[in-house]
Every structure is written in C-alpha cells, then in structure tokens.
Design an enzyme around this catalytic site. Sequence first.
Site, PDB file in Angstrom:
ATOM      1  N   HIS A   1     -62.581 -23.794  15.696  1.00 31.41           N
ATOM      2  CA  HIS A   1     -62.706 -23.150  14.382  1.00 31.41           C
ATOM      3  C   HIS A   1     -63.944 -22.245  14.437  1.00 31.41           C
ATOM      4  CE1 HIS A   1     -63.623 -22.965  10.038  1.00 31.41           C
ATOM      5  NE2 HIS A   1     -62.400 -23.410   9.801  1.00 31.41           N
TER       6      HIS A   1
ATOM      7  N   ASP B   1     -66.499 -31.929  16.888  1.00 28.23           N
ATOM      8  CA  ASP B   1     -66.132 -31.435  15.566  1.00 28.23           C
ATOM      9  C   ASP B   1     -64.973 -32.306  15.085  1.00 28.23           C
ATOM     10  OD1 ASP B   1     -65.082 -30.204  13.378  1.00 28.23           O
ATOM     11  OD2 ASP B   1     -64.955 -28.204  14.253  1.00 28.23           O
TER      12      ASP B   1
ATOM     13  N   GLN C   1     -61.006 -32.453  11.604  1.00 28.76           N
ATOM     14  CA  GLN C   1     -59.578 -32.774  11.496  1.00 28.76           C
ATOM     15  C   GLN C   1     -59.245 -34.195  11.941  1.00 28.76           C
ATOM     16  OE1 GLN C   1     -57.366 -30.939   9.966  1.00 28.76           O
ATOM     17  NE2 GLN C   1     -58.690 -29.157   9.688  1.00 28.76           N
TER      18      GLN C   1
HETATM   19  C1  LIG Z   1     -61.797 -28.120  13.051  1.00 24.45           C
HETATM   20  C2  LIG Z   1     -62.606 -27.607  11.903  1.00 24.45           C
HETATM   21  N1  LIG Z   1     -63.920 -27.453  12.033  1.00 24.45           N
HETATM   22  C3  LIG Z   1     -64.695 -27.034  11.034  1.00 24.45           C
HETATM   23  C4  LIG Z   1     -64.158 -26.714   9.811  1.00 24.45           C
HETATM   24  C5  LIG Z   1     -65.050 -26.271   8.701  1.00 24.45           C
HETATM   25  O1  LIG Z   1     -64.984 -27.190   7.648  1.00 24.45           O
HETATM   26  P1  LIG Z   1     -65.603 -26.834   6.216  1.00 24.45           P
HETATM   27  O2  LIG Z   1     -64.959 -25.547   5.795  1.00 24.45           O
HETATM   28  O3  LIG Z   1     -65.208 -27.994   5.370  1.00 24.45           O
HETATM   29  O4  LIG Z   1     -67.070 -26.721   6.408  1.00 24.45           O
HETATM   30  C6  LIG Z   1     -62.787 -26.834   9.623  1.00 24.45           C
HETATM   31  C7  LIG Z   1     -62.147 -26.429   8.354  1.00 24.45           C
HETATM   32  O5  LIG Z   1     -60.996 -26.094   8.314  1.00 24.45           O
HETATM   33  C8  LIG Z   1     -61.998 -27.315  10.692  1.00 24.45           C
HETATM   34  O6  LIG Z   1     -60.686 -27.485  10.541  1.00 24.45           O
END
Ligand SMILES: Cc1ncc(COP(=O)(O)O)c(C=O)c1O
Length: 403
Positions: free
Chosen positions: A118, A196, A199
């Site tokens: 992401h 991370d 998910q």
């Molecule tokens: C794999 C992953 N990392 C990071 C994020 C960022 O999360 P947030 O927007 O809640 O900070 C997301 C959001 O979709 C995600 O799916």
Amino acid sequence: MIEQLRKDFPLLQNLVDEQPLCYFDSAATTQKPQVVIDAVNQFYHQENANVHRGAHTLSAQATTKYEAVRDKLAQYLNVQRNEVVWTKGATDSLNLLAYGLTNILGQDDVIVLSPLEHHANIVPWQQAAEKTGAKIALLPVSKEGVLDQSAAIELIRDTKPKIISLCHASNALGNIHDVKQLIEASKPYGTITVVDGAQSFMHLRPDLKALDCDFFVFSAHKALGPTGVGGLYGRYDLLNNLPVYQTGGEMIDTVSFTGTTFRNAPEKFEPGTPNICGVIGFGAALDYLTSLNKNELLAYEQSLHQYLLTRLRQIDGIKIWGDNKNNIGVVSFTYKNEHHFDIATLLNSYGIAVRSGHHCTQPLMAHLNITGTVRVSLAFYNNQQDIDSFIAALMETIEMLEE
Ligand SMILES: Cc1ncc(COP(=O)(O)O)c(C=O)c1O
C-alpha cells in the site's frame, strides 16, 4: 451462526438507494457492530472526560477504561502492554516508524519492500531513503501478482537489508504472505522487520510473539472499530530507542526552558489528547471479535472466498489477479478491456458495494500492467446470498457493457 452475527451490524440491514446492501468493501473499512456504536454513544452520553490528568470521577473512569483497552490489545496480539502505542492508524504508525528509523540508515543500506505494498508502506520509506541515500529493493512478484517466496529469501540474503517492511496480507489482491519465514531469513543480518498488518489484524488475528517481528502496524477501522485510531507494536527496546516523533503534552517527563525530558514508550509517542472515544469503541470491537471463534470465522471466510471464486470463474472474460489459495478473502478482477470504474458504478446501481481503481497500490498496478481492478473484499458478515446477488448483478452489468 452467521445469520445471527449479521444482525449485530445495523448497516447491513439497511437499504441503500432503496436496495438491500451487499457490502464488499471491508478491506477499505469494516462495518461496525452495534456494541461498538453503543460504546461510542455511551462515552459521549455518560462518560466523556479527558484522560490521565483529572482528579475528578469522570476523568478517572475514562482513564481506567481507556487504559484497559491497551491491555485488551496487548492480549489480542500476545505482546506486553508497554509495547503498544496508540496512533491514528496504520499510515500514522508507518510514518512514525520510517521517521524514527531514518536515524539508522546510511547510503550503503537497503530497505526491502514489495511491489504489493500500500502507498502507506512505500512513501514513508521513500522519504527515509531520499534523506539518507539508502536504496529500496523490491521482492520479486510474478506477473499475476504473487510473491515468489524462495526468490524473496534469496534477495534478503543478497541485500542483507537494514529494514524490511512487508504487508502481511495485500489490500489490493488479498494474498497472505508467509512473513514469518521472511523474518527468519532476515535474522542473521540484524534486519529490522516491520509487518503491515492493516489487512491481517482482523482476519488472521496474528500472534506477534510467534511471528517474531520487530514492529507491527494496524488500523482499528479495518477490524470493526472506529476510524482515526490504530496502533504500533514494537519490541520494547527497539521501540523505546526510537526518537520522539511528535512532541507536546503527556509525552514529557519534565519541561523547562533549559530543556525537556521525555517519558518512556509507549507514552513518549502519544502526545496530546488521544482519540479516547475511538480507543474505547475499539475496545468494544476487540471484545466482540474475541468472543467469536477465530478458526470458525476464518474457515467460514475461506469457504465464502472459494464460492465467490468458483462463481466468478464461470464467467468468460473475467481475469482474477493474485494468489487465490493463500488469501484473506479478497477477489480483485478485471473484465476484458472494460474499465473497472464503469463495472463498479453499474454494480452500485444493484446495491453492490465494491471498490474499483488502484487501491493505493499504483506500483502494483503498473507491475500487473493494468490501471486498476474491481475489488470484492469479504468479511465474516457476508453470506452466500450476497455473492449470488453480486454475480447476478455482474452478469447484467456485463450484458449492458457489451450492448
Ligand atoms: C495494507 C494496508 N496498509 C496500510 C493501509 C493504511 O491504512 P489507514 O488508511 O487506515 O491508515 C491500508 C489501508 O487500506 C492497507 O490496506
């Protein structure tokens, strides 16, 4: 059991545009059970006060309730309570980490990421690399969007990275990664390992002691909780040695105009008034989740995922991306040369809520040589009927597009 659980989610009972809602966007944010909505409501109706600094009853009660959620979270992740920091979410946690770890990077160092990340797990590291001259190396991924595990281990051996930061599960394709094996492979090089877990937090309920990562990030809103709150786990010594990120009240020990001293982790990373209500709402989400059997929910989600794949594969021209075996229940597809946005918009007119686009993974889309996908992301509150409605709507959508 699932039909009973569905009743806990008020929005699933609603009509949207006069249609029953088929919600397939849980990877973006999950729906909230009534217990979470009630906890948030109750806080502002009966319990509202600031935490940590009041002698009065409401403040003391709010503090107790707020801090109790840190214990619940630590238990959920199988870590110590002083190893978890409250943040605004996964993005905030990754920024805190990349900022803090910039100190240990130099121009001979390598940060390993994957093309599946992401943007939140790319851009902060890019900033760190730009400031320090460190290089970013990418783990190998197939043309279909699947991580090549043995080539990944080889790349770790070759680059001996200073930092490796990887998604436990991909938000765009749903692939579950064997991060434990990659963490093990990086141990000989003293690599700092970041997972991370945005998910995986809800679907996989990871045991961080077993995973043996150094850091783990997540967002509450992707696990039945409110938006604007999330967390960072860090192995205590590493966490406590990170420099302060944001400064202000609460995170200090003493302040004077000759100098300021800071508290230890986790407080040193929690300046200002926190998202008290968000944390308390998340506490209700954690109670709800842990009252349900982890393995049963996962098995149900997996069977739903297989059903969705089977139905989709019967439609000519559908191309499904990613790893369909190790997957949290996300199906990302394209249909011939039709635009993903057109498909998603037409599906919406049948009450089908899916996401279309690059899913904040532009480098992955470039790697797959597409502009985006239609993403169907499942959670345990979906049922077979949702999928049947989706398939029927998709068939009609395709018919309209082909006219
Ligand atoms: C794999 C992953 N990392 C990071 C994020 C960022 O999360 P947030 O927007 O809640 O900070 C997301 C959001 O979709 C995600 O799916």
